[in-house]
Design a protein around this motif. Structure first.
Motif, mmCIF file in Angstrom:
data_model
loop_
_atom_site.group_PDB
_atom_site.id
_atom_site.type_symbol
_atom_site.label_atom_id
_atom_site.label_comp_id
_atom_site.label_asym_id
_atom_site.label_seq_id
_atom_site.Cartn_x
_atom_site.Cartn_y
_atom_site.Cartn_z
ATOM 1 N N TYR A 169 -15.948 0.125 -6.696
ATOM 2 C CA TYR A 169 -14.664 -0.388 -6.200
ATOM 3 C C TYR A 169 -13.517 0.344 -6.883
ATOM 4 O O TYR A 169 -13.473 0.454 -8.121
ATOM 5 C CB TYR A 169 -14.558 -1.893 -6.460
ATOM 6 N N ASN A 170 -12.632 0.838 -6.061
ATOM 7 C CA ASN A 170 -11.406 1.462 -6.559
ATOM 8 C C ASN A 170 -11.700 2.571 -7.571
ATOM 9 O O ASN A 170 -11.029 2.696 -8.600
ATOM 10 C CB ASN A 170 -10.511 0.385 -7.201
ATOM 11 N N GLY A 171 -12.759 3.348 -7.278
ATOM 12 C CA GLY A 171 -13.098 4.472 -8.137
ATOM 13 C C GLY A 171 -13.933 4.114 -9.353
ATOM 14 O O GLY A 171 -14.335 5.002 -10.111
ATOM 15 N N THR A 172 -14.200 2.831 -9.565
ATOM 16 C CA THR A 172 -15.009 2.393 -10.713
ATOM 17 C C THR A 172 -16.404 2.001 -10.250
ATOM 18 O O THR A 172 -16.554 1.269 -9.267
ATOM 19 C CB THR A 172 -14.353 1.196 -11.429
ATOM 20 N N TYR A 173 -17.403 2.495 -10.952
ATOM 21 C CA TYR A 173 -18.809 2.237 -10.604
ATOM 22 C C TYR A 173 -19.312 1.012 -11.358
ATOM 23 O O TYR A 173 -19.201 0.953 -12.591
ATOM 24 C CB TYR A 173 -19.634 3.467 -10.970
ATOM 25 N N TYR A 174 -19.860 0.009 -10.650
ATOM 26 C CA TYR A 174 -20.299 -1.235 -11.283
ATOM 27 C C TYR A 174 -21.819 -1.409 -11.294
ATOM 28 O O TYR A 174 -22.328 -2.425 -11.745
ATOM 29 C CB TYR A 174 -19.652 -2.434 -10.578
ATOM 30 N N GLY A 175 -22.545 -0.419 -10.786
ATOM 31 C CA GLY A 175 -23.999 -0.482 -10.874
ATOM 32 C C GLY A 175 -24.635 -1.413 -9.855
ATOM 33 O O GLY A 175 -24.049 -1.745 -8.826
ATOM 34 N N GLN A 176 -25.865 -1.835 -10.191
ATOM 35 C CA GLN A 176 -26.678 -2.569 -9.228
ATOM 36 C C GLN A 176 -26.223 -4.010 -9.064
ATOM 37 O O GLN A 176 -25.902 -4.702 -10.032
ATOM 38 C CB GLN A 176 -28.145 -2.536 -9.663
ATOM 39 N N SER A 177 -26.209 -4.464 -7.802
ATOM 40 C CA SER A 177 -25.892 -5.854 -7.477
ATOM 41 C C SER A 177 -26.914 -6.364 -6.473
ATOM 42 O O SER A 177 -27.394 -5.615 -5.620
ATOM 43 C CB SER A 177 -24.485 -5.971 -6.870
ATOM 44 N N SER A 178 -27.247 -7.642 -6.574
ATOM 45 C CA SER A 178 -28.201 -8.229 -5.626
ATOM 46 C C SER A 178 -27.483 -8.521 -4.315
ATOM 47 O O SER A 178 -26.397 -9.102 -4.295
ATOM 48 C CB SER A 178 -28.794 -9.515 -6.197
ATOM 49 N N MET A 179 -28.089 -8.089 -3.208
ATOM 50 C CA MET A 179 -27.411 -8.178 -1.914
ATOM 51 C C MET A 179 -28.405 -8.556 -0.825
ATOM 52 O O MET A 179 -29.561 -8.112 -0.819
ATOM 53 C CB MET A 179 -26.767 -6.832 -1.591
ATOM 54 N N GLY A 180 -27.968 -9.410 0.081
ATOM 55 C CA GLY A 180 -28.773 -9.784 1.229
ATOM 56 C C GLY A 180 -27.930 -9.736 2.494
ATOM 57 O O GLY A 180 -26.722 -10.008 2.463
ATOM 58 N N TYR A 181 -28.573 -9.380 3.610
ATOM 59 C CA TYR A 181 -27.911 -9.433 4.911
ATOM 60 C C TYR A 181 -28.230 -10.785 5.538
ATOM 61 O O TYR A 181 -29.390 -11.193 5.605
ATOM 62 C CB TYR A 181 -28.423 -8.318 5.817
ATOM 63 N N VAL A 182 -27.192 -11.486 6.007
ATOM 64 C CA VAL A 182 -27.400 -12.806 6.611
ATOM 65 C C VAL A 182 -26.640 -12.902 7.932
ATOM 66 O O VAL A 182 -25.631 -12.220 8.133
ATOM 67 C CB VAL A 182 -26.947 -13.945 5.663
ATOM 68 N N ASP A 183 -27.146 -13.764 8.805
ATOM 69 C CA ASP A 183 -26.476 -13.987 10.083
ATOM 70 C C ASP A 183 -25.160 -14.732 9.872
ATOM 71 O O ASP A 183 -24.993 -15.451 8.867
ATOM 72 C CB ASP A 183 -27.391 -14.781 11.014
ATOM 73 N N PRO A 184 -24.206 -14.609 10.822
ATOM 74 C CA PRO A 184 -22.903 -15.263 10.676
ATOM 75 C C PRO A 184 -22.984 -16.778 10.487
ATOM 76 O O PRO A 184 -22.088 -17.374 9.892
ATOM 77 C CB PRO A 184 -22.192 -14.910 11.986
ATOM 78 N N ASN A 185 -24.063 -17.418 10.993
ATOM 79 C CA ASN A 185 -24.171 -18.877 10.873
ATOM 80 C C ASN A 185 -24.889 -19.314 9.606
ATOM 81 O O ASN A 185 -25.262 -20.485 9.466
ATOM 82 C CB ASN A 185 -24.903 -19.448 12.089
ATOM 83 N N PHE A 186 -25.110 -18.411 8.669
ATOM 84 C CA PHE A 186 -25.884 -18.716 7.462
ATOM 85 C C PHE A 186 -25.269 -19.887 6.685
ATOM 86 O O PHE A 186 -25.982 -20.753 6.174
ATOM 87 C CB PHE A 186 -25.956 -17.468 6.572
ATOM 88 N N PHE A 187 -23.940 -19.916 6.613
ATOM 89 C CA PHE A 187 -23.267 -20.966 5.840
ATOM 90 C C PHE A 187 -23.239 -22.300 6.602
ATOM 91 O O PHE A 187 -22.889 -23.322 6.022
ATOM 92 C CB PHE A 187 -21.847 -20.520 5.471
ATOM 93 N N ASP A 188 -23.609 -22.280 7.870
ATOM 94 C CA ASP A 188 -23.756 -23.534 8.614
ATOM 95 C C ASP A 188 -25.103 -24.182 8.320
ATOM 96 O O ASP A 188 -25.252 -25.406 8.426
ATOM 97 C CB ASP A 188 -23.660 -23.279 10.129
ATOM 98 N N VAL A 189 -26.065 -23.351 7.953
ATOM 99 C CA VAL A 189 -27.413 -23.857 7.673
ATOM 100 C C VAL A 189 -27.554 -24.244 6.207
ATOM 101 O O VAL A 189 -28.049 -25.334 5.889
ATOM 102 C CB VAL A 189 -28.469 -22.787 8.054
ATOM 103 N N PHE A 190 -27.104 -23.379 5.317
ATOM 104 C CA PHE A 190 -27.238 -23.634 3.878
ATOM 105 C C PHE A 190 -25.916 -24.109 3.286
ATOM 106 O O PHE A 190 -24.842 -23.640 3.676
ATOM 107 C CB PHE A 190 -27.709 -22.368 3.156
ATOM 108 N N THR A 191 -26.013 -25.036 2.342
ATOM 109 C CA THR A 191 -24.829 -25.622 1.722
ATOM 110 C C THR A 191 -24.414 -24.779 0.522
ATOM 111 O O THR A 191 -24.790 -25.054 -0.618
ATOM 112 C CB THR A 191 -25.102 -27.072 1.292
ATOM 113 N N LEU A 192 -23.655 -23.728 0.783
ATOM 114 C CA LEU A 192 -23.126 -22.858 -0.259
ATOM 115 C C LEU A 192 -21.609 -22.973 -0.235
ATOM 116 O O LEU A 192 -20.974 -22.738 0.792
ATOM 117 C CB LEU A 192 -23.572 -21.409 -0.019
ATOM 118 N N HIS A 193 -21.041 -23.350 -1.357
ATOM 119 C CA HIS A 193 -19.621 -23.694 -1.414
ATOM 120 C C HIS A 193 -18.728 -22.458 -1.434
ATOM 121 O O HIS A 193 -18.832 -21.610 -2.324
ATOM 122 C CB HIS A 193 -19.343 -24.539 -2.656
#
Length: 803
Positions: free
Chosen positions: A107-131
């Motif tokens: 981000y903005n020229g700074t490297y932050y290394g590995q991050s955990s990432m998942g691809y989810v459908d647009p309705n994911f937050f309708d199914v799971f209760t994530l605030h």
């Protein structure tokens, strides 16, 4: 009246400090064990229950048995979610999640290394209760290349700046994502954890229509009142309808014909079962879960600990009946009725239990850091202040009061006043038999736990020392050499020049710990056979890993082995029907352009490239090195090699630090759950034997007091201390011996069930039973002998002068 019972009870307790101390220690250890296990079990059972629709969410999974290949996968095909939502009226919503690997954030020229990432459908937050804390609360993922990030990632990357609307870059994918919202960190008791949830609208794999490739974790929301069973019953018809036509095109066989000799299909797994009831391949799971068997084991152990502590209380109370008999007689003569006496004795049990609970909480507080480290939890002491636990403690105190104090209260209050005043209660007969039975029960548990601990230790030793088909010692794995780009080959060549290095192989495929995975469909004579796993390696892989080439030749740079030549293991040769004549044989692998011929140039001895919980599966090695390196050291001390690796790595100015591990450590980590179980079993075996021996010590004390004059007379008549110790010990040792007859058959059955989880396991040898018996008997005899010898060593004149 209650105050009077408590005051009198406290005075009586003070009079019997020895008995009181034994009871308090035993109960405190038992209650502390219950607290630990209660919080552990509560944490394990709480997984995914924070979701408001948890009781209606189910995950779609795939299970099959194809030509003896057993497939258990938690991922299914891309179109499954929408298809089930469209075709099944019981499904109100469906959403998908795909795990993304090796994501490097910039981000903005700074490297932050590995991050955990998942691809989810647009309705994911309708199914799971994530605030969602900030940003788009309603549809944060309804546009391509949008992402919701965690609170921790937002703080680490964007600091105090509002990240919503900002764009970050995933360098290994060369993709940009705009932050649409920030969510609270996913709760610890979730079966998945990600810092980035990106929209599938910009993810090409999400648009696939194939039913022949599994990529997505798929979740359904069922209609109120709909059951998993009734939805599951409709899945075979849907699988046949949509997979059938594609199967004919892919393998040249109709679904109906395929079904005759193979089983496959989609099934549902309730969301709240995922953490404790999953048996899917490691390659298709999001995170390592728990195991319901350990919940059962630890819960039973905790209950037994508490029961043993209560038995001690009962035994000591009834054994001390002769001391309390005159008190009971006088009370009855003075007008006390049976009910009042029962209340009095229960009050004493209540006081002991309350004090034991206080000490138990102190013990728990002191041991909590160690317990958290052992169990892999982050339980806090103030969690005991939750209303549920407070009410549980109150209930537990009254339960223990009834369990531990109930029988002694009824027994002591039933004395005939005349007999009581004459002290005609020696602790023999019926009640002595009951006490003996309780001692047997205590040592059934103790001996069983000791045997279980020994077997677990032997199984772990077997795993550590088993010939697994490769030499796991002195191997160093570097996982991220691909980050060096064009400098990767130079880095590897420099490693080969280290004087302490014996060999180096260029591969990201490791038989223990984190590894790449590749699976392909196998055809034989143009007909689909099964799937097999592939390892991408180079010509140095087999010698570096210390594997045995049974037939044929190794890979070579000079034979064009990159394309169509492969080396297979014995299991693959067997599955392909080649037997010992595999060299020169041909089979086909499925590719985007259809089946392609590949030729066998070598066969290696089978090696355990999966956990020892699983049988060795067919494996194909092909020459296609990439990703990482495995270094074999000439010595066990690899600190010098690591130092040189770091120095050379940093000379290329990479954006990340060197990521390395010792293969032997990774191998041991695979069985961390079992090792923790062994440690916990050992701990509880020790605690159980301590509590049981406390009770035994108390009983021997009372036996010695009851036979005080007899001991004196025997000494005067010439009995030695050894003979008197034997006299006082034999009945108790006999009871411990009887406990073995019950404990060992029962333990054998239960331990054998646990061992069935290992494809490679020990046989429970006779000497393990003998060793468990010797340990249990030795500890029991030591406990009895200490007190018996003390009684036998007393001056006989003192005992003969007493009334």
């Amino acid at each position: 009246m209650i105050r009077n019972y408590l005051k009198t009870g406290w005075r009586n307790i003070i009079k019997s400090k020895g008995t009181f101390t034994v009871n308090i220690i035993g109960l405190a250890l038992g209650i502390a064990s219950v607290i630990m296990i209660m919080l552990y079990v509560s944490s394990e059972l709480s997984y995914d229950r924070f979701n408001k629709k948890a009781d209606r969410i189910a995950r779609v999974v795939f299970r099959a048995n194809i030509n003896n290949e057993e497939m258990k996968e938690a991922v299914v095909m891309a179109p499954v979610a929408q298809t089930l939502k469209n075709d099944l009226p019981e499904v109100t919503d469906a959403t998908r999640l795909a795990k993304s690997y090796n994501n490097r954030l910039e981000y903005n020229g700074t490297y932050y290394g590995q991050s955990s990432m998942g691809y989810v459908d647009p309705n994911f937050f309708d199914v799971f209760t994530l605030h969602i804390m900030s940003g788009d609360q309603h549809s944060p993922l309804d546009k391509p290349n949008t992402a919701v990030i965690s609170e921790t990632l937002a703080r680490n990357v964007f600091g105090i700046t509002d990240p919503v609307g900002k764009t970050f870059h995933i360098t290994n994918r060369e993709e940009d994502y705009t932050v649409s919202a920030v969510m609270k960190d996913i709760p610890e008791n979730s079966h998945f954890h990600f810092d980035i949830l990106a929209s599938t609208l910009g993810y090409a794999a999400a648009k696939k229509t194939t039913w022949m490739q599994s990529d997505f974790f798929t979740y359904l929301v069922l209609k109120e009142g709909a059951t998993v069973a009734e939805v599951e019953a409709k899945l075979p018809a849907i699988t046949r309808k949509y997979m059938g036509p594609q199967m004919t095109d892919a393998i040249g066989m109709s679904y109906e014909e395929f079904e005759k000799n193979n089983d496959l299909g989609l099934f549902l797994q309730p969301l709240t079962d995922i953490h404790l009831h999953s048996d899917f391949s490691d390659a298709t799971t999001l995170e390592q879960g728990g195991d319901i068997k350990y919940i059962y084991i630890f819960s039973i152990v905790a209950i037994f600990m508490l029961v043993i502590a209560c038995i001690n209380f009962m035994n000591l109370a009834t054994a001390s009946a002769s001391k309390r008999s005159k008190e009971v007689g006088i009370r009855k003569v003075l007008g006390s009725n049976k009910k009042q006496l029962i209340y009095q004795f229960l009050a004493e049990a209540f006081i002991s239990t309350v004090l034991a609970t206080i000490f138990a909480i102190l013990i728990f507080g002191l041991s909590l850091p160690g317990f958290n480290q052992l169990a892999g939890k982050s339980i806090e002491l103030d969690s005991l202040l939750k209303p549920l636990y407070i009410f549980s403690f109150i209930g537990l105190i009254f339960l223990i009061t009834i369990l531990a104090g109930g029988y002694p209260a009824f027994y002591l209050s039933s004395f005939n006043p005349l007999n009581a005043l004459k002290s005609k209660f020696s602790g023999s007969g019926k009640n002595s038999g009951i006490r003996g039975g309780l001692v047997v029960f205590q040592f059934v548990i103790s001996a069983g736990l000791i045997l279980a601990t020994l077997v677990v230790k032997e199984q772990m030793n077997y795993i550590q020392n088993k010939d697994i088909g490769y030499e796991k010692d002195q191997l160093l794995v570097v996982r991220n050499t691909y980050l060096l780009g064009n400098n990767e080959d130079n880095f590897i060549q420099e490693i080969k020049n280290y004087p302490r290095v014996e060999n180096v192989t260029h591969s990201a495929f490791v038989p223990a710990g984190e590894s790449d995975n590749e699976v392909g469909g196998i055809f034989l004579n143009g007909e689909f056979l099964r799937r097999m796993y592939f390892y991408n390696v180079d010509e140095n892989y087999i010698p570096t890993m210390g594997m045995e080439l049974l037939a044929g030749r190794n890979f070579s740079k000079f034979y064009g082995d990159e394309n169509d030549n492969v080396i297979i293991n014995e299991k693959a040769a067997e599955a392909l029907g080649f037997g010992k004549d595999a060299i020169g044989k041909t089979f086909q692998r499925d590719t985007d352009d259809g089946p392609r011929d590949i030729h066998v140039i070598g066969v290696i001895k089978d090696f355990n490239w999966k956990s020892l919980h699983q049988e060795i599966d067919p494996l194909v090695l092909k020459r296609n090195p990439y990703g990482g390196v495995i270094v074999r050291s000439k010595t066990a001390d690899m600190s010098g090699i690591i130092e040189n690796l770091n120095s050379n790595w940093n000379s290329y100015n990479p954006k990340e630090a060197l990521d390395y591990s010792i293969l032997d450590d990774s191998f041991n980590h695979t069985y961390l759950k079992e090792r923790k179980m062994g440690t916990i079993l050992t701990l509880f075996a020790i605690l159980t034997i301590i509590v049981a021996c406390l009770g035994l010590f108390g009983l021997v004390t009372f036996t010695a007091e009851q036979r005080f004059k007899e001991i004196g007379i025997r000494k005067v008549l010439g009995s030695s201390a050894t003979q008197i110790v034997a006299l006082l010990s034999k009945d108790f040792i006999k009871l411990v011996g009887i406990s073995f007859l019950i404990a060992f058959p029962l333990s054998y059955y239960l331990i054998n069930k646990w061992l069935q989880d290992f494809a490679f396991r020990i046989e429970i040898k006779w000497w393990l039973f003998l060793l468990a018996a010797i340990i249990t008997l030795g500890i029991a005899f030591l406990t009895i002998g200490i007190k018996s010898f003390k009684a036998a060593s007393m001056n006989p004149v003192k005992s003969l002068k007493t009334e």
